[in-house]
Design a protein around this motif. Structure first.
Motif, PDB file in Angstrom:
ATOM      1  N   UNK A  88     -21.856   5.891   1.037  1.00 45.09           N
ATOM      2  CA  UNK A  88     -21.311   4.788   0.244  1.00 45.09           C
ATOM      3  C   UNK A  88     -20.797   3.674   1.156  1.00 45.09           C
ATOM      4  N   UNK A  89     -21.088   2.410   0.818  1.00 46.07           N
ATOM      5  CA  UNK A  89     -20.543   1.300   1.624  1.00 46.07           C
ATOM      6  C   UNK A  89     -19.017   1.296   1.606  1.00 46.07           C
ATOM      7  N   UNK A  90     -18.432   0.781   2.683  1.00 48.76           N
ATOM      8  CA  UNK A  90     -16.977   0.632   2.722  1.00 48.76           C
ATOM      9  C   UNK A  90     -16.619  -0.537   3.624  1.00 48.76           C
ATOM     10  N   UNK A  91     -15.346  -0.880   3.614  1.00 46.39           N
ATOM     11  CA  UNK A  91     -14.881  -2.079   4.315  1.00 46.39           C
ATOM     12  C   UNK A  91     -13.526  -1.777   4.932  1.00 46.39           C
ATOM     13  N   UNK A  92     -13.384  -2.058   6.233  1.00 44.88           N
ATOM     14  CA  UNK A  92     -12.110  -1.879   6.912  1.00 44.88           C
ATOM     15  C   UNK A  92     -11.651  -3.226   7.478  1.00 44.88           C
ATOM     16  N   UNK A  93     -10.529  -3.699   6.990  1.00 50.60           N
ATOM     17  CA  UNK A  93      -9.924  -4.932   7.504  1.00 50.60           C
ATOM     18  C   UNK A  93      -8.846  -4.519   8.498  1.00 50.60           C
ATOM     19  N   UNK A  94      -9.025  -4.894   9.764  1.00 55.12           N
ATOM     20  CA  UNK A  94      -8.104  -4.463  10.820  1.00 55.12           C
ATOM     21  C   UNK A  94      -7.429  -5.698  11.406  1.00 55.12           C
ATOM     22  N   UNK A  95      -6.187  -5.870  11.069  1.00 56.82           N
ATOM     23  CA  UNK A  95      -5.426  -7.021  11.558  1.00 56.82           C
ATOM     24  C   UNK A  95      -4.876  -6.742  12.959  1.00 56.82           C
ATOM     25  N   UNK A  96      -4.834  -7.780  13.775  1.00 59.86           N
ATOM     26  CA  UNK A  96      -4.338  -7.611  15.139  1.00 59.86           C
ATOM     27  C   UNK A  96      -2.920  -7.042  15.145  1.00 59.86           C
ATOM     28  N   UNK A 104     -19.159  -1.210   6.591  1.00 63.38           N
ATOM     29  CA  UNK A 104     -20.179  -0.165   6.573  1.00 63.38           C
ATOM     30  C   UNK A 104     -21.163  -0.478   5.463  1.00 63.38           C
ATOM     31  N   UNK A 105     -22.349  -0.942   5.839  1.00 61.71           N
ATOM     32  CA  UNK A 105     -23.376  -1.259   4.833  1.00 61.71           C
ATOM     33  C   UNK A 105     -23.958   0.030   4.262  1.00 61.71           C
ATOM     34  N   UNK A 137     -25.567 -17.532   4.221  1.00 58.45           N
ATOM     35  CA  UNK A 137     -25.625 -17.221   2.790  1.00 58.45           C
ATOM     36  C   UNK A 137     -25.814 -15.733   2.523  1.00 58.45           C
ATOM     37  N   UNK A 138     -25.979 -15.398   1.272  1.00 59.90           N
ATOM     38  CA  UNK A 138     -26.084 -14.005   0.835  1.00 59.90           C
ATOM     39  C   UNK A 138     -27.295 -13.330   1.481  1.00 59.90           C
ATOM     40  N   UNK A 139     -27.050 -12.162   2.073  1.00 58.11           N
ATOM     41  CA  UNK A 139     -28.132 -11.398   2.682  1.00 58.11           C
ATOM     42  C   UNK A 139     -27.777  -9.904   2.638  1.00 58.11           C
ATOM     43  N   UNK A 140     -28.804  -9.027   2.679  1.00 61.48           N
ATOM     44  CA  UNK A 140     -28.564  -7.587   2.558  1.00 61.48           C
ATOM     45  C   UNK A 140     -28.450  -6.898   3.917  1.00 61.48           C
ATOM     46  N   UNK A 141     -27.884  -5.677   3.895  1.00 63.24           N
ATOM     47  CA  UNK A 141     -27.914  -4.771   5.046  1.00 63.24           C
ATOM     48  C   UNK A 141     -28.036  -3.343   4.524  1.00 63.24           C
ATOM     49  N   UNK A 142     -28.675  -2.489   5.307  1.00 61.74           N
ATOM     50  CA  UNK A 142     -28.707  -1.049   5.014  1.00 61.74           C
ATOM     51  C   UNK A 142     -28.865  -0.276   6.319  1.00 61.74           C
ATOM     52  N   UNK A 143     -28.163   0.850   6.410  1.00 63.03           N
ATOM     53  CA  UNK A 143     -28.406   1.804   7.481  1.00 63.03           C
ATOM     54  C   UNK A 143     -27.491   1.705   8.680  1.00 63.03           C
ATOM     55  N   UNK A 144     -26.531   0.791   8.660  1.00 63.33           N
ATOM     56  CA  UNK A 144     -25.673   0.602   9.834  1.00 63.33           C
ATOM     57  C   UNK A 144     -24.361  -0.057   9.425  1.00 63.33           C
ATOM     58  N   UNK A 145     -23.537  -0.388  10.424  1.00 66.63           N
ATOM     59  CA  UNK A 145     -22.267  -1.075  10.199  1.00 66.63           C
ATOM     60  C   UNK A 145     -22.266  -2.394  10.956  1.00 66.63           C
ATOM     61  N   UNK A 146     -21.605  -3.401  10.393  1.00 60.14           N
ATOM     62  CA  UNK A 146     -21.367  -4.636  11.133  1.00 60.14           C
ATOM     63  C   UNK A 146     -19.880  -4.706  11.479  1.00 60.14           C
ATOM     64  N   UNK A 178      -3.105   6.441  22.411  1.00 62.04           N
ATOM     65  CA  UNK A 178      -2.995   5.569  21.238  1.00 62.04           C
ATOM     66  C   UNK A 178      -4.335   5.496  20.521  1.00 62.04           C
ATOM     67  N   UNK A 179      -4.329   5.737  19.221  1.00 54.72           N
ATOM     68  CA  UNK A 179      -5.569   5.812  18.445  1.00 54.72           C
ATOM     69  C   UNK A 179      -5.792   4.524  17.661  1.00 54.72           C
ATOM     70  N   UNK A 180      -7.040   4.051  17.655  1.00 57.16           N
ATOM     71  CA  UNK A 180      -7.397   2.874  16.880  1.00 57.16           C
ATOM     72  C   UNK A 180      -7.437   3.154  15.389  1.00 57.16           C
ATOM     73  N   UNK A 181      -7.287   2.116  14.585  1.00 56.58           N
ATOM     74  CA  UNK A 181      -7.265   2.270  13.125  1.00 56.58           C
ATOM     75  C   UNK A 181      -8.641   2.493  12.516  1.00 56.58           C
ATOM     76  N   UNK A 182      -9.689   2.030  13.195  1.00 56.25           N
ATOM     77  CA  UNK A 182     -11.028   2.123  12.605  1.00 56.25           C
ATOM     78  C   UNK A 182     -11.503   3.565  12.554  1.00 56.25           C
ATOM     79  N   UNK A 183     -12.097   3.948  11.427  1.00 57.81           N
ATOM     80  CA  UNK A 183     -12.768   5.241  11.323  1.00 57.81           C
ATOM     81  C   UNK A 183     -14.242   5.034  11.632  1.00 57.81           C
ATOM     82  N   UNK A 184     -14.829   5.959  12.370  1.00 59.78           N
ATOM     83  CA  UNK A 184     -16.214   5.831  12.801  1.00 59.78           C
ATOM     84  C   UNK A 184     -16.991   7.097  12.450  1.00 59.78           C
TER      85      UNK A 184
END
Length: 289
Positions: free
Chosen positions: A138-146, A99-100, A60-69, A171-177
């Protein structure tokens, strides 16, 4: 080039449930006391069969701060909603990088069609720490399809390396870190070989998702085990003893204090107290039940 030797091969700790939809083995920080910074937590959901169900299982709904899942799917399908207005579904091979940072609410649950049919389920989630300077970004979201991942085809029908983040063979991955991170899925056919190079000070580990591998011609790692490497040397060679999938993770450590309280990962107790207050005051936004 000096070989990066294996520190230890770790078996999966006893599983526990996260919500009613995710049976996970926590390899770190609670399962084993190993330093994998910037990777703070790894929950690995080994393959399990879920029965068909009309009401999707999940968390269910839960918070995050300070990191990425970072959630990586191998079997099954997971839907996601968060308080920044992002939503999506990850299917086998896909990656969800959330990115929470300054704070987010989200919920994760089995995608409805998968839930109605049931079947095999296998996922992995990482918590990736953020440096102090970026924790309140700022939070953000990256959807990376295979299908969109950079993929290096190995010679001699050895398989392929899917680059999620960082770079492999140009070859570079799509995710920004926020900090230097290498994250790949190595999908090797039997007898397939791959060689990786990482800076000696990077914390490095390989999670065997499927199959069995030989590392540096002398160590064996079976399915559902985690290979932790020493912080010296650069080169790692693996050979698949059968068709195998290995999650490769390596990253530059963040040398800052860490204070964790549940879903918050900050640098000081004061920042944790502020996160709790902000959450209680509704400052993480809103999401429908």
């Amino acid at each position: 080039m000096k070989i990066k030797e294996v520190e230890t091969v770790l078996k999966a700790p006893a599983p526990h449930m996260v919500g009613d939809g995710f049976r996970v083995h926590n390899f770190f920080p609670s399962g084993y006391e190993i330093d994998m910074s910037p990777f703070f937590l790894m929950d690995y959901g080994s393959k399990i069969e879920f029965s068909a169900r009309k009401e999707p299982r999940g968390v269910g709904i839960h918070p995050h701060r300070g990191f990425e899942t970072v959630t990586i799917a191998y079997h099954g399908a997971v839907a996601h909603h968060d308080s920044s207005g992002n939503s999506g579904i990850i299917y086998p091979g896909d990656v969800q990088w959330m990115t929470a940072a300054s704070g987010i609410l989200h919920k994760e649950y089995h995608e409805k069609n998968y839930s109605l049919k049931g079947g095999p389920f296998q996922m992995l989630q990482l918590w990736i720490n953020l440096p102090a300077i970026d924790k309140m970004s700022k939070p953000k979201y990256q959807a990376i399809k295979q299908a969109d991942m950079a993929s290096f085809v190995l010679p001699n029908d050895g398989g392929k390396i899917e680059v999620i983040a960082g770079k492999f063979q140009g070859l570079k991955g799509n995710a920004t870190t926020f900090t230097p991170i290498e994250l790949y899925n190595a999908r090797l056919n039997k007898d397939g070989e791959a060689t990786f190079n990482f800076p000696d000070h990077f914390n490095t580990g390989f999670m065997v998702i499927e199959g069995r591998i030989k590392i540096n011609d002398n160590e064996i790692a079976d399915v559902n085990s985690f290979v932790h490497f020493k912080n010296e040397g650069n080169e790692v060679k693996i050979v698949a003893m059968e068709n195998s999938i290995i999650l490769i993770l390596s990253g530059e450590p963040i040398h800052e204090p860490i204070v964790q309280y549940g879903p918050f990962l900050m640098n000081t107790e004061a920042e944790i107290n502020q996160a709790i207050e902000d959450y209680n005051q509704g400052r993480f936004g809103y999401i429908e039940e």
